[in-house]
Design a protein around this motif. Structure first.
Motif, mmCIF file in Angstrom:
data_model
loop_
_atom_site.group_PDB
_atom_site.id
_atom_site.type_symbol
_atom_site.label_atom_id
_atom_site.label_comp_id
_atom_site.label_asym_id
_atom_site.label_seq_id
_atom_site.Cartn_x
_atom_site.Cartn_y
_atom_site.Cartn_z
ATOM 1 N N SER A 23 -69.067 -51.472 -23.391
ATOM 2 C CA SER A 23 -69.579 -50.657 -24.491
ATOM 3 C C SER A 23 -69.857 -51.538 -25.703
ATOM 4 O O SER A 23 -69.314 -52.641 -25.835
ATOM 5 C CB SER A 23 -68.545 -49.587 -24.881
ATOM 6 N N ASP A 24 -70.697 -51.027 -26.593
ATOM 7 C CA ASP A 24 -70.982 -51.764 -27.822
ATOM 8 C C ASP A 24 -69.712 -52.012 -28.619
ATOM 9 O O ASP A 24 -69.507 -53.093 -29.166
ATOM 10 C CB ASP A 24 -72.005 -51.010 -28.673
ATOM 11 N N GLU A 25 -68.857 -51.009 -28.682
ATOM 12 C CA GLU A 25 -67.598 -51.150 -29.424
ATOM 13 C C GLU A 25 -66.753 -52.285 -28.848
ATOM 14 O O GLU A 25 -66.197 -53.096 -29.595
ATOM 15 C CB GLU A 25 -66.807 -49.847 -29.388
ATOM 16 N N LEU A 26 -66.650 -52.345 -27.524
ATOM 17 C CA LEU A 26 -65.851 -53.397 -26.897
ATOM 18 C C LEU A 26 -66.468 -54.772 -27.143
ATOM 19 O O LEU A 26 -65.760 -55.722 -27.485
ATOM 20 C CB LEU A 26 -65.705 -53.133 -25.398
ATOM 21 N N LYS A 27 -67.786 -54.892 -26.994
ATOM 22 C CA LYS A 27 -68.444 -56.178 -27.237
ATOM 23 C C LYS A 27 -68.218 -56.634 -28.679
ATOM 24 O O LYS A 27 -67.871 -57.795 -28.904
ATOM 25 C CB LYS A 27 -69.944 -56.079 -26.945
ATOM 26 N N THR A 28 -68.384 -55.727 -29.625
ATOM 27 C CA THR A 28 -68.215 -56.102 -31.029
ATOM 28 C C THR A 28 -66.780 -56.520 -31.316
ATOM 29 O O THR A 28 -66.538 -57.531 -31.981
ATOM 30 C CB THR A 28 -68.636 -54.946 -31.955
ATOM 31 N N ARG A 29 -65.831 -55.782 -30.791
ATOM 32 C CA ARG A 29 -64.420 -56.085 -31.058
ATOM 33 C C ARG A 29 -63.996 -57.406 -30.418
ATOM 34 O O ARG A 29 -63.423 -58.276 -31.067
ATOM 35 C CB ARG A 29 -63.532 -54.953 -30.556
ATOM 36 N N VAL A 30 -64.293 -57.567 -29.133
ATOM 37 C CA VAL A 30 -63.866 -58.769 -28.412
ATOM 38 C C VAL A 30 -64.595 -60.005 -28.935
ATOM 39 O O VAL A 30 -63.974 -61.033 -29.228
ATOM 40 C CB VAL A 30 -64.099 -58.595 -26.891
ATOM 41 N N LEU A 31 -65.902 -59.901 -29.048
ATOM 42 C CA LEU A 31 -66.660 -61.075 -29.471
ATOM 43 C C LEU A 31 -66.433 -61.407 -30.938
ATOM 44 O O LEU A 31 -66.465 -62.584 -31.321
ATOM 45 C CB LEU A 31 -68.142 -60.878 -29.163
ATOM 46 N N GLY A 32 -66.177 -60.396 -31.752
ATOM 47 C CA GLY A 32 -65.842 -60.666 -33.146
ATOM 48 C C GLY A 32 -64.594 -61.515 -33.266
ATOM 49 O O GLY A 32 -64.549 -62.465 -34.055
ATOM 50 N N LYS A 33 -63.586 -61.199 -32.477
ATOM 51 C CA LYS A 33 -62.350 -61.992 -32.492
ATOM 52 C C LYS A 33 -62.595 -63.387 -31.941
ATOM 53 O O LYS A 33 -62.073 -64.376 -32.467
ATOM 54 C CB LYS A 33 -61.258 -61.288 -31.703
ATOM 55 N N LEU A 34 -63.397 -63.468 -30.877
ATOM 56 C CA LEU A 34 -63.703 -64.776 -30.302
ATOM 57 C C LEU A 34 -64.476 -65.644 -31.294
ATOM 58 O O LEU A 34 -64.159 -66.829 -31.480
ATOM 59 C CB LEU A 34 -64.496 -64.611 -29.001
ATOM 60 N N ILE A 35 -65.462 -65.068 -31.952
ATOM 61 C CA ILE A 35 -66.225 -65.809 -32.958
ATOM 62 C C ILE A 35 -65.289 -66.338 -34.043
ATOM 63 O O ILE A 35 -65.360 -67.505 -34.429
ATOM 64 C CB ILE A 35 -67.332 -64.925 -33.574
ATOM 65 N N SER A 36 -64.414 -65.490 -34.535
ATOM 66 C CA SER A 36 -63.480 -65.906 -35.581
ATOM 67 C C SER A 36 -62.620 -67.080 -35.124
ATOM 68 O O SER A 36 -62.443 -68.058 -35.865
ATOM 69 C CB SER A 36 -62.597 -64.721 -35.978
ATOM 70 N N GLN A 37 -62.091 -67.007 -33.931
ATOM 71 C CA GLN A 37 -61.235 -68.081 -33.426
ATOM 72 C C GLN A 37 -62.013 -69.374 -33.235
ATOM 73 O O GLN A 37 -61.528 -70.457 -33.567
ATOM 74 C CB GLN A 37 -60.572 -67.667 -32.110
ATOM 75 N N LEU A 38 -63.226 -69.259 -32.705
ATOM 76 C CA LEU A 38 -64.039 -70.463 -32.517
ATOM 77 C C LEU A 38 -64.424 -71.074 -33.861
ATOM 78 O O LEU A 38 -64.444 -72.303 -34.006
ATOM 79 C CB LEU A 38 -65.275 -70.144 -31.676
ATOM 80 N N GLN A 39 -64.701 -70.239 -34.856
ATOM 81 C CA GLN A 39 -64.990 -70.756 -36.194
ATOM 82 C C GLN A 39 -63.776 -71.479 -36.771
ATOM 83 O O GLN A 39 -63.926 -72.496 -37.459
ATOM 84 C CB GLN A 39 -65.420 -69.632 -37.130
ATOM 85 N N ASN A 40 -62.583 -70.967 -36.497
ATOM 86 C CA ASN A 40 -61.368 -71.631 -36.969
ATOM 87 C C ASN A 40 -61.215 -73.020 -36.370
ATOM 88 O O ASN A 40 -60.532 -73.878 -36.942
ATOM 89 C CB ASN A 40 -60.129 -70.794 -36.656
ATOM 90 N N GLU A 41 -61.847 -73.236 -35.212
ATOM 91 C CA GLU A 41 -61.830 -74.547 -34.560
ATOM 92 C C GLU A 41 -63.058 -75.369 -34.935
ATOM 93 O O GLU A 41 -63.357 -76.367 -34.309
ATOM 94 C CB GLU A 41 -61.744 -74.375 -33.041
ATOM 95 N N ASP A 42 -63.795 -74.909 -35.947
ATOM 96 C CA ASP A 42 -64.934 -75.610 -36.533
ATOM 97 C C ASP A 42 -66.219 -75.495 -35.709
ATOM 98 O O ASP A 42 -67.029 -76.421 -35.666
ATOM 99 C CB ASP A 42 -64.596 -77.084 -36.794
ATOM 100 N N TRP A 43 -66.415 -74.336 -35.082
ATOM 101 C CA TRP A 43 -67.673 -74.074 -34.379
ATOM 102 C C TRP A 43 -68.798 -74.114 -35.404
ATOM 103 O O TRP A 43 -68.796 -73.374 -36.383
ATOM 104 C CB TRP A 43 -67.603 -72.708 -33.708
ATOM 105 N N ASP A 44 -69.772 -74.963 -35.176
ATOM 106 C CA ASP A 44 -70.835 -75.097 -36.169
ATOM 107 C C ASP A 44 -72.231 -74.780 -35.622
ATOM 108 O O ASP A 44 -73.223 -74.983 -36.319
ATOM 109 C CB ASP A 44 -70.812 -76.476 -36.815
ATOM 110 N N THR A 45 -72.310 -74.266 -34.420
ATOM 111 C CA THR A 45 -73.625 -73.894 -33.870
ATOM 112 C C THR A 45 -73.662 -72.417 -33.486
ATOM 113 O O THR A 45 -74.406 -72.017 -32.595
ATOM 114 C CB THR A 45 -73.977 -74.765 -32.649
ATOM 115 N N GLU A 46 -72.878 -71.621 -34.193
ATOM 116 C CA GLU A 46 -72.846 -70.193 -33.867
ATOM 117 C C GLU A 46 -74.193 -69.529 -34.075
ATOM 118 O O GLU A 46 -74.528 -68.563 -33.389
ATOM 119 C CB GLU A 46 -71.733 -69.452 -34.609
ATOM 120 N N ASP A 47 -75.002 -70.081 -34.987
ATOM 121 C CA ASP A 47 -76.333 -69.516 -35.198
ATOM 122 C C ASP A 47 -77.207 -69.631 -33.943
ATOM 123 O O ASP A 47 -78.040 -68.765 -33.679
ATOM 124 C CB ASP A 47 -77.016 -70.166 -36.398
ATOM 125 N N GLU A 48 -76.987 -70.666 -33.143
ATOM 126 C CA GLU A 48 -77.740 -70.815 -31.897
ATOM 127 C C GLU A 48 -77.352 -69.740 -30.884
ATOM 128 O O GLU A 48 -78.209 -69.189 -30.190
ATOM 129 C CB GLU A 48 -77.538 -72.209 -31.317
#
Length: 71
Positions: A23-48
């Protein structure tokens, strides 16, 4: 120095959620947390990754919640 290869983690997870019919809700919730964690590890190509999944509003919302938007 940023972490460009984090997309190799994010992209398959996002695609798996799409393929599984999550569901959209599940994708937003799960991927939002994943994005945050990857950014904390200095992910710098998230725009791609955002560009790759721009057709999915739930994924776009997950990025937007983490201050990543398409210009």
């Amino acid at each position: 120095m940023g972490w460009a290869s984090a997309s190799r983690i994010f992209d398959p997870v996002a695609q798996a959620l799409i393929d599984a019919g999550a569901s959209d809700e599940l994708k937003t919730r799960v991927l939002g947390k994943l994005i945050s964690q990857l950014q904390n590890e200095d992910w710098d190509t998230e725009d791609e990754s955002l560009e790759d999944f721009r057709h999915d509003p739930a994924i776009v919302a997950a990025f937007a919640a983490n201050d990543v938007t398409l210009d």
